[in-house]
Design a protein around this motif. Structure first.
Motif, short mmCIF file in Angstrom:
data_model
loop_
_atom_site.label_atom_id
_atom_site.label_comp_id
_atom_site.label_asym_id
_atom_site.label_seq_id
_atom_site.Cartn_x
_atom_site.Cartn_y
_atom_site.Cartn_z
N THR A 1 -9.51 -31.43 -16.75
CA THR A 1 -10.95 -31.29 -16.80
C THR A 1 -11.58 -32.68 -16.70
O THR A 1 -10.90 -33.64 -16.31
CB THR A 1 -11.36 -30.54 -18.09
OG1 THR A 1 -12.75 -30.23 -18.04
CG2 THR A 1 -11.03 -31.35 -19.33
N THR B 1 -4.48 -25.06 -15.25
CA THR B 1 -5.84 -24.74 -14.84
C THR B 1 -6.65 -26.00 -14.56
O THR B 1 -6.44 -27.04 -15.20
CB THR B 1 -6.55 -23.90 -15.93
OG1 THR B 1 -7.83 -23.49 -15.46
CG2 THR B 1 -6.70 -24.68 -17.24
N VAL C 1 -12.72 -26.34 -22.44
CA VAL C 1 -11.32 -25.97 -22.31
C VAL C 1 -10.43 -26.67 -23.34
O VAL C 1 -9.28 -26.29 -23.53
CB VAL C 1 -10.82 -26.26 -20.88
CG1 VAL C 1 -10.51 -27.74 -20.69
CG2 VAL C 1 -9.59 -25.41 -20.55
N SER D 1 -14.12 -25.77 -8.62
CA SER D 1 -12.88 -26.35 -9.15
C SER D 1 -11.66 -25.79 -8.41
O SER D 1 -10.65 -26.48 -8.26
CB SER D 1 -12.76 -26.05 -10.64
OG SER D 1 -13.79 -26.66 -11.37
N TYR E 1 -18.76 -25.46 -15.59
CA TYR E 1 -17.61 -24.69 -16.05
C TYR E 1 -17.85 -23.19 -15.87
O TYR E 1 -18.72 -22.61 -16.51
CB TYR E 1 -17.35 -24.99 -17.52
CG TYR E 1 -17.30 -26.47 -17.85
CD1 TYR E 1 -16.34 -27.31 -17.27
CD2 TYR E 1 -18.20 -27.03 -18.74
CE1 TYR E 1 -16.29 -28.65 -17.58
CE2 TYR E 1 -18.16 -28.39 -19.06
CZ TYR E 1 -17.21 -29.19 -18.46
OH TYR E 1 -17.17 -30.52 -18.78
N LEU F 1 -13.29 -19.49 -17.99
CA LEU F 1 -13.17 -19.73 -19.43
C LEU F 1 -12.83 -18.45 -20.18
O LEU F 1 -12.02 -18.48 -21.12
CB LEU F 1 -14.47 -20.33 -19.97
CG LEU F 1 -14.82 -21.73 -19.44
CD1 LEU F 1 -16.20 -22.14 -19.93
CD2 LEU F 1 -13.78 -22.75 -19.85
N VAL G 1 -10.53 -27.28 -14.47
CA VAL G 1 -11.81 -26.83 -15.00
C VAL G 1 -12.83 -27.97 -14.96
O VAL G 1 -12.93 -28.77 -15.90
CB VAL G 1 -11.67 -26.32 -16.46
CG1 VAL G 1 -12.96 -25.64 -16.91
CG2 VAL G 1 -10.49 -25.37 -16.59
N SER H 1 -7.98 -21.21 -11.30
CA SER H 1 -9.27 -21.88 -11.38
C SER H 1 -10.30 -20.96 -10.75
O SER H 1 -9.98 -19.84 -10.34
CB SER H 1 -9.24 -23.24 -10.66
OG SER H 1 -10.42 -23.97 -10.98
#
Length: 299
Positions: A215, A187, A222, A144, A193, A198, A189, A140
């Protein structure tokens, strides 16, 4: 449920509903012109600003297809939080009249959504991915990434071969050199973001790494890079997003991972013994002469 999946959809729907009455027209205009501010406002705040009743605000949200103002607000936050800047948050949150009780109410509603989230097939797939991966890599970036330490700490007790990687460590640069057949990527996210994350996920996706993502919204970028993707709500009611619901989600997730992990009893016993041998935790075990008592004497 509505078919509104992005801010442009919402604005189009508000334009359509605004034709039903002058009150709806005023509300639609206010929300369109001030949506970054609206995400920090209660229904009462909006009603006062537009000079309509609070009931009119609720009926307008229902006409848009939402269950009420709070449901509308959650979705609006998802659309807006990815673009709102920290100075704007500071300005809007400082000027907002939102009370602690309203913020807590939104958090309770977020937590109530977890039961539905945990019953999705994607959730079980996420659990299986974590249990079955030969090597598990957590990645990450920025805010985040603050959640990774919590996830890593618990996962490292449950299983071996868990690695935490963020953009500020050398391993970040060589992730693509790993063997996709033996690695699974987890991950986190959340908005805003980070492009550095990304871009890395896009490269890993191109190289056929398996990726699971957590997310905040179906509009998250994502969604095209991972499978499964779990959407867990967060609250935007202050300068910084509130992550209490994702923390609870991860706790429940890791509980279920532990329940499907073979040999966990033995591993936990060995870890406990290591911690005792290395005096990891403070223990109350003094004699009477010191003025303190052992735990057994206090029971």
């Amino acid at each position: 449920m509505t078919d509104i999946n992005k801010l442009d959809d919402l604005i189009e729907k508000m334009a359509l509903v605004s034709k039903e009455s002058p009150t709806y027209e005023k509300l639609a205009y206010c929300i369109e012109k001030n949506y970054k501010h609206i995400i920090f406002m209660t229904a009462s705040d909006v009603a006062k600003q537009v000079n309509v009743s609070q009931g009119s605000v609720s009926r307008f949200c229902i006409a848009l297809g939402y269950k009420g103002y709070n449901d509308f607000l959650h979705k609006l936050q998802q659309f807006v939080r990815k673009e709102i800047t920290a100075p704007q948050r500071l300005q809007y949150a400082t000027n907002s009249n939102r009370s602690i009780s309203n913020i807590l109410k939104m958090e309770r509603e977020n937590i109530n959504e977890l039961e539905t989230i945990l019953n999705q097939p994607a959730y079980q797939k996420l659990v299986d991915n974590i249990v079955n991966a030969d090597q598990l890599i957590l990645i990450s970036a920025r805010m985040s990434a603050t959640l990774l330490s919590y996830i890593y700490y618990i996962l490292n007790k449950i299983r071996s071969n868990v690695i935490k990687i963020t953009p500020n460590v050398p391993e970040w640069e060589t992730l693509e050199l790993l063997d996709p057949s033996s690695v699974h990527i987890i991950t986190v996210v959340f908005p805003r973001y980070p492009n550095v994350l990304l871009n890395k996920l896009n490269e890993l996706h191109k190289r056929h790494f398996s990726i699971s993502a957590i997310t905040d919204s179906i509009t998250s970028p994502v969604f095209n890079l991972a499978d499964p993707v779990m959407s867990v709500p967060i609250t935007t009611s202050s300068i910084f997003d509130i992550y209490s619901t994702p923390i609870l989600f991860f706790n429940l997730l890791l509980r279920d991972v532990a329940g499907k992990t073979d040999g966990l009893d033995k591993r936990m016993s060995e870890l406990e013994q290591l911690e005792k041998d290395n005096h990891i935790y403070y223990e109350i075990n003094h004699h009477h002469s010191s003025g303190r008592y052992s735990e057994s004497e206090l029971e």
